[in-house]
Design a protein around this motif. Structure first.
Motif, PDB file in Angstrom:
ATOM      1  N   GLN A  89      33.353 -27.919 -29.375  1.00 31.90           N
ATOM      2  CA  GLN A  89      33.637 -28.036 -27.943  1.00 31.90           C
ATOM      3  C   GLN A  89      35.146 -28.056 -27.779  1.00 31.90           C
ATOM      4  OE1 GLN A  89      35.167 -31.013 -27.384  1.00 31.90           O
ATOM      5  NE2 GLN A  89      33.919 -32.737 -28.080  1.00 31.90           N
ATOM      6  N   ASP A  90      35.621 -27.907 -26.549  1.00 33.40           N
ATOM      7  CA  ASP A  90      37.046 -27.638 -26.387  1.00 33.40           C
ATOM      8  C   ASP A  90      37.942 -28.819 -26.729  1.00 33.40           C
ATOM      9  OD1 ASP A  90      37.679 -28.364 -22.981  1.00 33.40           O
ATOM     10  OD2 ASP A  90      35.709 -28.467 -23.887  1.00 33.40           O
ATOM     11  N   PHE A  91      37.510 -30.052 -26.478  1.00 37.51           N
ATOM     12  CA  PHE A  91      38.366 -31.192 -26.821  1.00 37.51           C
ATOM     13  C   PHE A  91      38.670 -31.201 -28.318  1.00 37.51           C
ATOM     14  CE2 PHE A  91      37.974 -34.651 -23.309  1.00 37.51           C
ATOM     15  CZ  PHE A  91      38.524 -33.776 -22.404  1.00 37.51           C
ATOM     16  N   LEU A 125      32.637 -21.712 -29.771  1.00 34.67           N
ATOM     17  CA  LEU A 125      33.267 -22.823 -29.057  1.00 34.67           C
ATOM     18  C   LEU A 125      32.841 -22.769 -27.594  1.00 34.67           C
ATOM     19  CD1 LEU A 125      36.901 -24.087 -29.330  1.00 34.67           C
ATOM     20  CD2 LEU A 125      35.961 -23.584 -27.080  1.00 34.67           C
ATOM     21  N   VAL A 126      32.368 -23.890 -27.089  1.00 34.76           N
ATOM     22  CA  VAL A 126      31.949 -23.991 -25.696  1.00 34.76           C
ATOM     23  C   VAL A 126      32.926 -24.898 -24.953  1.00 34.76           C
ATOM     24  CG1 VAL A 126      30.092 -24.620 -24.118  1.00 34.76           C
ATOM     25  CG2 VAL A 126      29.531 -23.678 -26.367  1.00 34.76           C
ATOM     26  N   ILE A 127      33.563 -24.368 -23.920  1.00 33.67           N
ATOM     27  CA  ILE A 127      34.502 -25.162 -23.117  1.00 33.67           C
ATOM     28  C   ILE A 127      33.685 -25.962 -22.104  1.00 33.67           C
ATOM     29  CG2 ILE A 127      36.447 -25.097 -21.525  1.00 33.67           C
ATOM     30  CD1 ILE A 127      37.293 -22.471 -22.808  1.00 33.67           C
ATOM     31  N   ASP A 128      33.534 -27.245 -22.381  1.00 33.59           N
ATOM     32  CA  ASP A 128      32.663 -28.069 -21.526  1.00 33.59           C
ATOM     33  C   ASP A 128      33.212 -29.458 -21.245  1.00 33.59           C
ATOM     34  OD1 ASP A 128      32.397 -29.195 -24.057  1.00 33.59           O
ATOM     35  OD2 ASP A 128      30.267 -29.599 -23.834  1.00 33.59           O
ATOM     36  N   SER A 733      42.157 -33.447 -22.992  1.00 34.14           N
ATOM     37  CA  SER A 733      42.694 -32.124 -22.697  1.00 34.14           C
ATOM     38  C   SER A 733      44.022 -31.876 -23.402  1.00 34.14           C
ATOM     39  CB  SER A 733      42.878 -31.965 -21.182  1.00 34.14           C
ATOM     40  OG  SER A 733      43.888 -32.833 -20.707  1.00 34.14           O
ATOM     41  N   ARG A 734      44.677 -32.924 -23.874  1.00 32.67           N
ATOM     42  CA  ARG A 734      45.977 -32.785 -24.539  1.00 32.67           C
ATOM     43  C   ARG A 734      45.870 -33.002 -26.045  1.00 32.67           C
ATOM     44  NH1 ARG A 734      50.159 -32.119 -20.973  1.00 32.67           N
ATOM     45  NH2 ARG A 734      49.736 -32.670 -18.800  1.00 32.67           N
ATOM     46  N   ARG A 735      44.682 -32.810 -26.602  1.00 32.18           N
ATOM     47  CA  ARG A 735      44.513 -33.007 -28.044  1.00 32.18           C
ATOM     48  C   ARG A 735      45.281 -31.985 -28.881  1.00 32.18           C
ATOM     49  NH1 ARG A 735      38.267 -34.734 -29.455  1.00 32.18           N
ATOM     50  NH2 ARG A 735      38.264 -36.682 -28.309  1.00 32.18           N
ATOM     51  N   GLY A 736      45.725 -30.909 -28.264  1.00 32.47           N
ATOM     52  CA  GLY A 736      46.529 -29.936 -28.993  1.00 32.47           C
ATOM     53  C   GLY A 736      47.988 -30.331 -29.093  1.00 32.47           C
TER      54      GLY A 736
END
Length: 917
Positions: A89-91, A125-128, A733-736
């Motif tokens: 997932q996106d996170f 990857l699923v953006i959810d 959302s800022r895990r990158g």
């Protein structure tokens, strides 16, 4: 690569005129080898070994060991499991792709081929996880939330679009499609996988690992799948097998049928309660027996989804006719369905209700004994019979408020079943009624126990038509009676896929849900992960000015402290129809069996029983409103996305161009000055305690999650980079961006660090300063780092339970923590710590920080780690803390984990291996 095939297991299977190669399980024969009686999940692991036997990672002895599995023995045999695919997932997916991008650069810097850093297994990857409930209760809420989501996450989405083009075998399901687990269940899962191998079609069981702990949801389809940390997932993506011990397997026999008035949520909360009490951490759970056929596929998926809540690795249901019916309903092809039937029957994976495999332990549940239930106020395993919800709430709020309560209310006793009257009668909470008016003129009275969030959300239930239709029907009956939600309740509907709103529309239930404020807010995981958005402003003000203990009700799977909303102290899990009911009541301080939800348009009291739909009503609507064409149409072009997604500007090239001013995606520091060979590991000397923690500290307490507090170190960093508070977005959302995440590690508002008593949140004592003053954990860690002082964490039982958050380990290591000493660990977090090069140690049996007299003020030396340099895994190491000495158990459980630790982490290990390949 073809298998060595020591057992000559490769055969052919003909299905509908198509020939498939497959590895027959019954080819494994010999003295003491009994494949037929293996649990279903272990049969799938056995096929995995047969197919991947290479004489190195997987040997014939490994295959024999699994076929000869002793259910009574403690796990001691390591095997290498190779999943068919990886789900993100996106996170968790964004940092995984960030790491892959950084590994490409590191590979080139070391003189290797950067193209070796490429997924070898299919990755989806699923953006959810990015949609937040900023807007609610209006027809325009969905469109508005999507618009805000894109504005906030433009950088992240462009980065993922780059990854989709830069990496092979990597696909992205765009925002607004659904929750990863429901998309996996309804579309991505194959049950039986096929791939072309030298011109022949090879058939084998679908297996996967995912970077979300609720990946076991597809266990309900007969797919072996579990959650891993992002670090482990990256290794699997790069072709590394996952090392695991052959597990113990708990057989869970089901008999009977569910009684009228109960839901899948009641069943799963009952099972969660049973299995958590039994103890299944690190084990496989497998359901069998005559009652299995009475459990619909969606209910099986709901049970599988809750695996991390009771601690098992998987919660497996075998393949049967119900599996095939669900595959047909969700639009799988006839050819795929027939392949699944033929393969399962040929391999002994088809459910026989009379067959009892050999199990390590057994439990049994008569489904007819399940009663309506909720769970809370802060753990999913704390099940409460709905009949006891009011007194249970009063006990919980008394514990929360301490002496700030009134005299015992005699009405409490009446609301207990006779057998459940507590020996210590809980007093009613102190009345703190606050009256105010909302901007729209609505009059409100808020008190302890007022429900301020009611959310139909999360993969647990929004995949399940029976409970979703029940919620819609209850809303219809409530509206027809003239009921409405209380004005202080923030309501939301966030389905797991677009199919849900399709069948609501077809059933004519959407207008009734909208009337009660359950308008669509987005397709994704919202309230359950802390994306509940702001409360109604006047409500928020009343809570903060009067220190009210208010409540959220949600149809989710997680209700840990501080997770749902920082202003909401009590959180209860329940079925979607009960979420609607509590939105009507507006309070948890109510007996839904005895007290009315409100008054109808005729002035008469309306009770829950008056609007609760029967099972027959629910099934009738399901049969009329749900059809396979809805799934086929909904997933016809699932990776294409809408116009917003397709029009995103996308960076090009095989290597990502990092932007120095980005606050979302930054090059991580893990490979700075990386050498071709690892340095020897060293003992830990002169370490200080960064945090001394109690029991049940979850990854929610450790890993940054939810909203970013305005006075936090992360907020300071963002504001220094010209980000306004309204644009902070969430930690997830800022895990990158490791700079944000380091500052948010151990910063949960409900964290209680015993080293800094009297504080709550991310605080500790800084022993580099005179008098060891209280400081933020981040600021203290920087001082320790500058002084070259290593750090340790002390913790109690079940350390790291909850979501499979890789940042709980990444943040830990970047703060300078070298070791964690805990009473016990949850599986994924212990693995993640090793994956980042942090040593997980365990207190001696029956001992902990308190019994040993550790205060956290001591200086720690840990000796014996250097044995790993001689390829030995020490069973114990000596810990010296001031005058206190003890031996801690080393929780490196497999040789592969020892390799990861010696290399400083799994990513460094994989990178060096690919460099030399």
């Amino acid at each position: 690569m073809k298998s060595v095939d020591s057992f000559k297991a490769l055969h052919q299977l003909d299905v509908g005129g198509q020939s498939y190669d497959y590895y027959r399980l019954d080819a494994v024969r010999g003295d003491g080898l009994d494949v037929a009686s293996l649990p279903y999940g272990l049969k799938i692991l056995l096929e995995n070994l047969l197919r991947t036997e290479d004489g190195g990672d997987v040997t014939a002895d490994d295959i024999r060991a699994l076929a000869a599995w002793n259910p009574a023995a403690e796990p001691d045999r390591e095997i290498a499991f190779t999943p068919a695919r990886v789900v993100l997932q996106d996170f968790t997916g964004v940092p995984a792709v960030v790491d892959l991008a950084a590994m490409r650069e590191a590979m080139q810097a070391l003189g290797g081929d950067p193209q070796k850093i490429n997924p070898l297994a299919p990755v989806e990857l699923v953006i959810d996880h990015s949609v937040i409930v900023d807007d609610f209760g209006k027809p325009s809420s969905f469109e508005r939330n999507v618009q805000i989501e894109y504005e906030r996450n433009m950088e992240r989405y462009q980065f993922l679009r780059w990854g989709q083009s830069a990496f092979d075998n990597f696909k992205v399901v765009p925002p607004g499609t659904g929750i990863v687990h429901q998309v996996n269940l309804e579309h991505l899962a194959r049950v039986v996988f096929t791939r072309d191998e030298q011109g022949r079609q090879l058939a084998y069981p679908d297996t996967c690992v995912g970077t979300d702990s609720h990946t076991p949801m597809v266990n309900g389809l007969g797919v072996v799948a579990w959650g891993v940390g992002g670090i482990e997932a990256e290794a699997a993506m790069l072709g590394q097998p996952i090392s695991m011990l052959i597990p113990r397997v708990v057989g869970f026999k089901l008999t009977g049928q569910m009684p009228e008035g109960t839901t899948a949520t009641d069943l799963v909360l009952t099972i969660t309660d049973m299995l958590r009490k039994h103890g299944v951490v690190g084990k496989f759970v497998e359901f069998y027996g005559p009652g299995v056929s009475a459990v619909p596929l969606a209910n099986r998926a709901t049970i599988g989804n809750m695996s991390p809540e009771y601690g098992s690795t998987i919660s497996m249901f075998p393949i049967d006719d119900e599996t095939l019916r669900y595959m047909e309903l969700t639009g799988r092809s006839t050819e795929q369905i027939e392949l699944v039937r033929a393969y399962a029957q040929a391999q002994g994976l088809w459910h026989d209700p009379q067959h009892e495999p050999r199990y390590s332990e057994r439990l049994e549940l008569d489904l007819s004994t399940v009663v309506p239930s909720i769970a809370g106020p802060k753990r999913p395993q704390d099940r409460i019979a709905l009949s006891s919800s009011k007194p249970s709430f009063r006990t919980a709020v008394r514990d929360l408020l301490g002496d700030d309560v009134a005299t015992y209310d005699e009405a409490v006793e009446e609301s207990f079943p006779a057998s459940d009257v507590p020996s210590h009668k809980p007093p009613a909470p102190r009345k703190a009624a606050v009256e105010f008016t909302l901007a729209d003129g609505s009059q409100c009275t808020l008190d302890h126990g007022s429900v301020v969030i009611a959310a139909i959300t999360s993969c647990t239930n929004t995949s399940n038509p029976s409970v979703m239709m029940a919620a819609g029907l209850l809303a219809k009956k409530a509206v027809e009676k003239g009921l409405s939600r209380k004005p202080w309740v923030k309501t939301s509907l966030a389905p797991g896929s677009r199919v849900v709103t399709d069948y609501y529309q077809r059933a004519g239930l959407t207008p009734y849900l909208d009337k009660l404020g359950f308008d669509l807010v987005g397709y994704g995981c919202t309230t359950c992960i802390g994306n509940s958005g702001p409360l109604i402003p006047e409500v928020s003000q009343a809570i903060n000015q009067n220190d009210l203990a208010v409540v959220s009700t949600l149809s989710g799977n997680r209700n840990f402290e501080g997770r749902i909303h920082p202003e909401v102290k009590m959180n209860y899990l329940m079925s979607p129809p009960l979420v609607v009911a509590y939105a009507l009541a507006g309070t948890m301080d109510i007996d839904l069996y005895q007290e009315p939800l409100g008054q109808g348009s005729d002035g008469k009291d309306v009770y829950l029983k008056d609007i609760w739909p029967s099972a027959a009503e629910v099934q009738d609507v399901i049969s009329k409103a749900i059809a396979s064409d809805m799934y086929r149409d909904g997933y016809a072009d699932v990776f294409a996305g809408d116009e917003r997604w397709r029009s995103l500007p996308t960076p090009q090239g095989d290597r990502f161009e990092w932007q120095d001013d980005s606050t979302y995606v930054r090059k991580p520091p893990y490979f700075i000055d990386l050498k071709r060979d690892p340095s020897p590991v060293t003992d830990i000397r002169g370490a200080r305690v960064l945090a001394k923690l109690g029991d049940s500290v979850t990854t929610d307490h450790i890993s940054p999650a939810g909203s970013i507090a305005r006075m936090s170190p992360a907020a300071t960093y963002l504001m220094e980079h010209d980000v306004k508070p309204q644009d902070f977005n969430s930690y997830g959302s800022r895990r990158g961006n490791h700079e944000v995440m380091i500052r948010g590690t151990f910063a949960n508002v409900r964290l209680r660090n015993q080293l800094a008593p009297g504080t709550e949140g991310g605080y500790t004592r800084d022993f580099t300063q005179d008098g060891a003053p209280v400081a933020t954990i981040y600021d203290a860690s920087r001082n320790y780092l500058n002084a070259a002082v290593p750090l340790v964490i002390l913790a109690g039982k079940e350390y790291g339970s909850g979501s499979s958050r890789d940042w709980a380990a990444k943040g830990t290591v970047l703060l300078g923590v070298r070791a964690v000493i805990a009473e016990s660990y949850e599986r994924i977090h212990r693995s993640n710590l090793l994956g980042m090069g942090v040593m997980p140690l365990q207190f001696p049996a029956g001992q902990n920080a308190e019994t040993l007299g550790l205060t956290g003020d001591e200086v720690f030396d840990i000796e014996g780690i250097t044995a790993l340099n001689q390829d030995k895994i020490p069973e114990k190491v000596k810990v010296r803390a001031g005058e206190i000495e003890f031996e801690a158990l080393v929780r490196i459980d497999t040789p592969s984990e020892a390799h990861y630790y010696r290399h400083g982490g799994i990513m460094q290990y994989v990178l060096r291996g690919l460099l030399k390949a």
